[in-house]
Structures are given as C-alpha cells and as structure tokens.
Design a protein around this motif. Structure first.
Motif, PDB file in Angstrom:
ATOM      1  N   PHE A 126       0.686  -6.571  -5.532  1.00  0.00           N
ATOM      2  CA  PHE A 126       0.050  -5.652  -4.589  1.00  0.00           C
ATOM      3  C   PHE A 126       0.720  -5.756  -3.218  1.00  0.00           C
ATOM      4  O   PHE A 126       0.957  -4.749  -2.554  1.00  0.00           O
ATOM      5  CB  PHE A 126      -1.443  -5.949  -4.465  1.00  0.00           C
ATOM      6  CG  PHE A 126      -2.239  -5.495  -5.656  1.00  0.00           C
ATOM      7  CD1 PHE A 126      -2.463  -4.148  -5.875  1.00  0.00           C
ATOM      8  CD2 PHE A 126      -2.736  -6.405  -6.565  1.00  0.00           C
ATOM      9  CE1 PHE A 126      -3.186  -3.714  -6.977  1.00  0.00           C
ATOM     10  CE2 PHE A 126      -3.448  -5.980  -7.669  1.00  0.00           C
ATOM     11  CZ  PHE A 126      -3.685  -4.633  -7.876  1.00  0.00           C
ATOM     12  N   GLU A 127       1.006  -6.987  -2.802  1.00  0.00           N
ATOM     13  CA  GLU A 127       1.654  -7.177  -1.511  1.00  0.00           C
ATOM     14  C   GLU A 127       3.032  -6.522  -1.492  1.00  0.00           C
ATOM     15  O   GLU A 127       3.415  -5.887  -0.504  1.00  0.00           O
ATOM     16  CB  GLU A 127       1.764  -8.672  -1.203  1.00  0.00           C
ATOM     17  CG  GLU A 127       0.403  -9.317  -0.914  1.00  0.00           C
ATOM     18  CD  GLU A 127       0.469 -10.829  -0.820  1.00  0.00           C
ATOM     19  OE1 GLU A 127       1.517 -11.400  -1.202  1.00  0.00           O
ATOM     20  OE2 GLU A 127      -0.512 -11.442  -0.370  1.00  0.00           O
ATOM     21  N   LYS A 128       3.743  -6.648  -2.602  1.00  0.00           N
ATOM     22  CA  LYS A 128       5.076  -6.036  -2.693  1.00  0.00           C
ATOM     23  C   LYS A 128       4.965  -4.514  -2.667  1.00  0.00           C
ATOM     24  O   LYS A 128       5.772  -3.828  -2.031  1.00  0.00           O
ATOM     25  CB  LYS A 128       5.787  -6.488  -3.963  1.00  0.00           C
ATOM     26  CG  LYS A 128       7.223  -5.954  -4.055  1.00  0.00           C
ATOM     27  CD  LYS A 128       7.944  -6.496  -5.265  1.00  0.00           C
ATOM     28  CE  LYS A 128       9.406  -6.048  -5.270  1.00  0.00           C
ATOM     29  NZ  LYS A 128       9.581  -4.589  -5.170  1.00  0.00           N
ATOM     30  N   ALA A 129       3.948  -3.974  -3.353  1.00  0.00           N
ATOM     31  CA  ALA A 129       3.770  -2.521  -3.385  1.00  0.00           C
ATOM     32  C   ALA A 129       3.550  -1.982  -1.975  1.00  0.00           C
ATOM     33  O   ALA A 129       4.089  -0.932  -1.606  1.00  0.00           O
ATOM     34  CB  ALA A 129       2.594  -2.158  -4.285  1.00  0.00           C
ATOM     35  N   ILE A 130       2.770  -2.715  -1.185  1.00  0.00           N
ATOM     36  CA  ILE A 130       2.499  -2.276   0.184  1.00  0.00           C
ATOM     37  C   ILE A 130       3.759  -2.371   1.043  1.00  0.00           C
ATOM     38  O   ILE A 130       4.058  -1.472   1.830  1.00  0.00           O
ATOM     39  CB  ILE A 130       1.346  -3.100   0.783  1.00  0.00           C
ATOM     40  CG1 ILE A 130       0.026  -2.711   0.084  1.00  0.00           C
ATOM     41  CG2 ILE A 130       1.230  -2.887   2.281  1.00  0.00           C
ATOM     42  CD1 ILE A 130      -1.126  -3.632   0.362  1.00  0.00           C
ATOM     43  N   GLN A 131       4.520  -3.447   0.869  1.00  0.00           N
ATOM     44  CA  GLN A 131       5.773  -3.578   1.612  1.00  0.00           C
ATOM     45  C   GLN A 131       6.763  -2.485   1.215  1.00  0.00           C
ATOM     46  O   GLN A 131       7.477  -1.934   2.065  1.00  0.00           O
ATOM     47  CB  GLN A 131       6.389  -4.970   1.371  1.00  0.00           C
ATOM     48  CG  GLN A 131       5.627  -6.108   2.007  1.00  0.00           C
ATOM     49  CD  GLN A 131       5.417  -5.918   3.494  1.00  0.00           C
ATOM     50  OE1 GLN A 131       6.344  -5.571   4.221  1.00  0.00           O
ATOM     51  NE2 GLN A 131       4.198  -6.128   3.964  1.00  0.00           N
ATOM     52  N   ASP A 132       6.806  -2.169  -0.075  1.00  0.00           N
ATOM     53  CA  ASP A 132       7.704  -1.107  -0.545  1.00  0.00           C
ATOM     54  C   ASP A 132       7.315   0.237   0.055  1.00  0.00           C
ATOM     55  O   ASP A 132       8.167   1.059   0.392  1.00  0.00           O
ATOM     56  CB  ASP A 132       7.684  -1.011  -2.081  1.00  0.00           C
ATOM     57  CG  ASP A 132       8.394  -2.179  -2.743  1.00  0.00           C
ATOM     58  OD1 ASP A 132       9.098  -2.925  -2.030  1.00  0.00           O
ATOM     59  OD2 ASP A 132       8.244  -2.350  -3.966  1.00  0.00           O
ATOM     60  N   PHE A 133       6.001   0.467   0.166  1.00  0.00           N
ATOM     61  CA  PHE A 133       5.540   1.721   0.754  1.00  0.00           C
ATOM     62  C   PHE A 133       5.932   1.808   2.227  1.00  0.00           C
ATOM     63  O   PHE A 133       6.393   2.845   2.709  1.00  0.00           O
ATOM     64  CB  PHE A 133       4.022   1.841   0.601  1.00  0.00           C
ATOM     65  CG  PHE A 133       3.439   3.075   1.230  1.00  0.00           C
ATOM     66  CD1 PHE A 133       3.930   4.330   0.914  1.00  0.00           C
ATOM     67  CD2 PHE A 133       2.397   2.981   2.131  1.00  0.00           C
ATOM     68  CE1 PHE A 133       3.400   5.472   1.501  1.00  0.00           C
ATOM     69  CE2 PHE A 133       1.860   4.116   2.716  1.00  0.00           C
ATOM     70  CZ  PHE A 133       2.366   5.367   2.399  1.00  0.00           C
TER      71      PHE A 133
END
Length: 211
Positions: free
Chosen positions: A133-140
């Motif tokens: 989830f943290e990676k998804a937010i950083q990717d966004f």
C-alpha cells in the motif's frame, strides 16, 4: 436479607463479566491485526486499554452495559489498511486536483491525471501487505509529479520558440505574450478562460512570428 448482594457488589461482579467480554472481543479483533496500519492499531490499542481501565470507575450496571456496547463500535470505526490507503490516495488527489486545480492543466494532461489516479485507486483492492500500500501511494505521487501543468506546457512551448529570428521589438512582444499567458493560467478559476483556451490563443498570437 444480609445474603442479598448490594448494588455495589452487583456492579463489581458484573464488572468482572464485562472485563471478560472486553478481552474476548479484543482478542478476536487482534487476530485481524495485519489488516490495519501500525499507527491505527497502536491508537486503538491505547483507546482499548483506557476503556478497559475505566471499567473500574463505573458505578452502575447500565454504564457497564453501555461500555460493552460501545467497544465493538469503537473497533468497527477503525479503518482497515485498504480503506486507509484509499483515504490517503483520495486526500492526495484532492490536494492536487481541488475544484480550482483542473483549470491548471491542459485537458489532455488532466485526463492522464484522472487515469493515473483511477488506476492506482482500483489497484488497491488486489494488495495485501502494508508495504504494498505504501508503495502504491508513492507510485501515485510519482505519477502525479510527471504530469505537466498548463504553465509547464507554456514553458515547454517557449523553450522551443526561436527568439533569434525576431527583432528586439518582436522578441519583447512575444516574451510578454508568454508571461501574460502564465499569469492568466495562475488566475484561471472562477469562470476565467480555461488553460486550453489560453494556450490556443498563445499559439495563435505567436504563430505570426514563427519563421
């Protein structure tokens, strides 16, 4: 008569029962710990402990019954990590694209921004780990960072404009056109011309000077 428990004895007895039920409810909830972010879990743990400790201060059966009813509601109100991630994405999206912000992008770039957000939001449903989830937010955030604003587009256009073929007077006039367009973009909300229109007019006026 001496064998009949007083109200305070009844409360003490019932308090032990409620404490037991508190522990059972929370033990069941703790089995689901991996479905919550660490911050949410620690916050709830502290609130639970306070509620548990406060049972000793209650003086009526009704208060104890209310406490027992409140605990499941307290647990249910804590967002699971997927919900929390969606909240974060939505917050980021609103910060980037507030009601005025769509006016700060050209239409095609804004469409790309919408797509990047929707893809990131939809992808959360297939994730499980907090790190995912943290990676998804950083990717966004990374996706947002590369979407050019309308002013970025004007800067690109000016960078590719050949001032060398213009007279000094013409160059000064064209520079003013670019600067005015940037100022208009910054003011483009509340019914002002859209960036697409401003960019179109900028191209129209400057095309005369393209050699």
């Amino acid at each position: 008569f001496l064998a009949i428990p007083t109200e305070s004895v009844r409360v003490d007895e019932y308090c032990l029962t409620v404490k037991g039920e508190f522990e059972v409810i929370f033990a069941e909830w703790k089995k689901d710990k991996l479905n919550y972010t660490e911050n949410d879990y620690q916050t709830l743990l502290a609130v639970y402990q306070q509620a548990y400790d406060a049972l000793d201060q209650l003086i009526s059966i009704a208060q104890l019954q209310q406490a027992l009813a409140d605990l499941p509601k307290l647990l249910a109100a804590v967002p699971k990590k997927k919900e929390r991630a969606k909240e974060q994405l939505t917050l980021i999206y609103e910060q980037w694209i507030s009601p005025e912000s769509p006016n700060k992008y050209l239409e095609e770039d804004f469409a790309d921004l919408q797509t990047a957000y929707q893809n990131a939001y939809n992808a959360l449903d297939s994730l499980d780990e907090i790190s995912d989830f943290e990676k998804a937010i950083q990717d966004f955030l990374a996706a947002l960072a590369v979407v050019p604003t309308a002013i970025d587009r004007i800067n690109e256009y000016e960078a590719n404009f050949d001032y060398n073929v213009l007279t000094a007077q013409e160059a000064a006039y064209v520079r003013d056109l670019f600067n005015n367009a940037r100022e208009e973009i910054l003011l483009s909300d509340g019914g002002a011309p859209s960036p697409d229109y401003i960019f179109y007019m900028l191209k129209t006026y400057t095309s005369t000077y393209k050699k």
